[in-house]
Design a protein around this motif. Structure first.
Motif, PDB file in Angstrom:
ATOM      1  N   SER A  99       0.868  -1.165   0.000  1.00  0.00           N
ATOM      2  CA  SER A  99       0.000   0.000   0.000  1.00  0.00           C
ATOM      3  C   SER A  99       0.914   1.227   0.000  1.00  0.00           C
ATOM      4  O   SER A  99       2.130   1.097   0.056  1.00  0.00           O
ATOM      5  N   GLY A 100       0.329   2.393  -0.072  1.00  0.00           N
ATOM      6  CA  GLY A 100       1.121   3.620  -0.096  1.00  0.00           C
ATOM      7  C   GLY A 100       1.008   4.294  -1.444  1.00  0.00           C
ATOM      8  O   GLY A 100      -0.034   4.233  -2.106  1.00  0.00           O
ATOM      9  N   GLN A 101       2.079   4.924  -1.874  1.00  0.00           N
ATOM     10  CA  GLN A 101       2.079   5.686  -3.120  1.00  0.00           C
ATOM     11  C   GLN A 101       2.276   4.756  -4.321  1.00  0.00           C
ATOM     12  O   GLN A 101       3.246   4.858  -5.072  1.00  0.00           O
ATOM     13  N   LEU A 102       1.312   3.870  -4.483  1.00  0.00           N
ATOM     14  CA  LEU A 102       1.391   2.857  -5.536  1.00  0.00           C
ATOM     15  C   LEU A 102       1.360   3.455  -6.933  1.00  0.00           C
ATOM     16  O   LEU A 102       1.884   2.859  -7.873  1.00  0.00           O
ATOM     17  N   HIS A 103       0.775   4.629  -7.083  1.00  0.00           N
ATOM     18  CA  HIS A 103       0.715   5.267  -8.405  1.00  0.00           C
ATOM     19  C   HIS A 103       2.126   5.578  -8.924  1.00  0.00           C
ATOM     20  O   HIS A 103       2.381   5.480 -10.126  1.00  0.00           O
ATOM     21  N   ILE A 104       3.041   5.913  -8.032  1.00  0.00           N
ATOM     22  CA  ILE A 104       4.415   6.195  -8.461  1.00  0.00           C
ATOM     23  C   ILE A 104       5.090   4.899  -8.911  1.00  0.00           C
ATOM     24  O   ILE A 104       5.764   4.865  -9.944  1.00  0.00           O
ATOM     25  N   LEU A 105       4.873   3.845  -8.161  1.00  0.00           N
ATOM     26  CA  LEU A 105       5.413   2.538  -8.537  1.00  0.00           C
ATOM     27  C   LEU A 105       4.828   2.085  -9.877  1.00  0.00           C
ATOM     28  O   LEU A 105       5.549   1.607 -10.753  1.00  0.00           O
ATOM     29  N   ARG A 106       3.531   2.259 -10.055  1.00  0.00           N
ATOM     30  CA  ARG A 106       2.884   1.894 -11.316  1.00  0.00           C
ATOM     31  C   ARG A 106       3.462   2.697 -12.477  1.00  0.00           C
ATOM     32  O   ARG A 106       3.775   2.148 -13.537  1.00  0.00           O
ATOM     33  N   ASP A 107       3.636   3.994 -12.283  1.00  0.00           N
ATOM     34  CA  ASP A 107       4.203   4.840 -13.342  1.00  0.00           C
ATOM     35  C   ASP A 107       5.625   4.403 -13.699  1.00  0.00           C
ATOM     36  O   ASP A 107       6.003   4.418 -14.867  1.00  0.00           O
ATOM     37  N   LEU A 108       6.405   4.016 -12.709  1.00  0.00           N
ATOM     38  CA  LEU A 108       7.760   3.525 -12.960  1.00  0.00           C
ATOM     39  C   LEU A 108       7.708   2.245 -13.779  1.00  0.00           C
ATOM     40  O   LEU A 108       8.442   2.093 -14.762  1.00  0.00           O
ATOM     41  N   GLN A 109       6.844   1.326 -13.399  1.00  0.00           N
ATOM     42  CA  GLN A 109       6.722   0.085 -14.148  1.00  0.00           C
ATOM     43  C   GLN A 109       6.273   0.343 -15.587  1.00  0.00           C
ATOM     44  O   GLN A 109       6.812  -0.261 -16.519  1.00  0.00           O
ATOM     45  N   LEU A 110       5.316   1.229 -15.778  1.00  0.00           N
ATOM     46  CA  LEU A 110       4.850   1.553 -17.132  1.00  0.00           C
ATOM     47  C   LEU A 110       5.958   2.181 -17.965  1.00  0.00           C
ATOM     48  O   LEU A 110       6.118   1.853 -19.144  1.00  0.00           O
ATOM     49  N   SER A 111       6.737   3.061 -17.355  1.00  0.00           N
ATOM     50  CA  SER A 111       7.843   3.698 -18.056  1.00  0.00           C
ATOM     51  C   SER A 111       8.889   2.662 -18.467  1.00  0.00           C
ATOM     52  O   SER A 111       9.369   2.659 -19.611  1.00  0.00           O
ATOM     53  N   LEU A 112       9.245   1.782 -17.539  1.00  0.00           N
ATOM     54  CA  LEU A 112      10.182   0.712 -17.862  1.00  0.00           C
ATOM     55  C   LEU A 112       9.650  -0.143 -19.001  1.00  0.00           C
ATOM     56  O   LEU A 112      10.363  -0.440 -19.954  1.00  0.00           O
ATOM     57  N   ASP A 113       8.403  -0.523 -18.893  1.00  0.00           N
ATOM     58  CA  ASP A 113       7.788  -1.380 -19.900  1.00  0.00           C
ATOM     59  C   ASP A 113       7.839  -0.735 -21.284  1.00  0.00           C
ATOM     60  O   ASP A 113       8.216  -1.373 -22.264  1.00  0.00           O
ATOM     61  N   GLU A 114       7.482   0.537 -21.355  1.00  0.00           N
ATOM     62  CA  GLU A 114       7.474   1.258 -22.634  1.00  0.00           C
ATOM     63  C   GLU A 114       8.880   1.345 -23.233  1.00  0.00           C
ATOM     64  O   GLU A 114       9.079   1.094 -24.411  1.00  0.00           O
TER      65      GLU A 114
END
Length: 127
Positions: A99-114
């Motif tokens: 839990s926590g600032q999961l949106h930042i983690l998600r954005d990092l994963q999306l950036s890596l993926d792209e």
């Protein structure tokens, strides 16, 4: 030189690793002996599994990771609920939610993926 089994992961802070080590010790006492446990120092947060890569791929991957984290400031994540596959009473894999600032983690994963697509890696399948 052969291939390297690789993934991109975030190391956990020492306090989290120690808390998980304690928790694992408690779980081990109550689980069947055939359960295979990961050593606490090997627990990490996987951001992207890469599979078997060539050694010469490491440098371009490192550059992508540097670009992806360059604008990220520290953020807070917290250990959440415990779960298991297929079930807690017969686990094959045990996981700990976040839990926590999961949106930042998600954005990092999306950036890596792209950016990894540009290096020939498949995008993650989103369900």
């Amino acid at each position: 030189m052969g291939r390297i089994r690789a993934f991109i992961a975030a190391e956990l802070p020492n306090g989290v690793t120690q808390a998980l080590a304690t928790f694992i010790g408690e779980l081990q006492a109550s689980m069947p002996s055939e359960v295979r446990w990961v050593r606490p120092e090997n627990i990490h947060l996987t951001l992207k599994f890469l599979g078997d890569i060539k050694p010469e791929s490491v440098q371009p991957l490192s550059e992508v990771m540097d670009r992806c984290v360059a604008s990220i400031t520290p953020f807070d994540l917290y250990i959440g609920e415990l779960g298991a596959f297929p079930a807690l009473n017969s686990p094959k894999a045990i996981w700990v939610g976040l839990s926590g600032q999961l949106h930042i983690l998600r954005d990092l994963q999306l950036s890596l993926d792209e950016q990894l697509v540009e290096l020939g890696y498949d995008k993650e399948i989103k369900y």
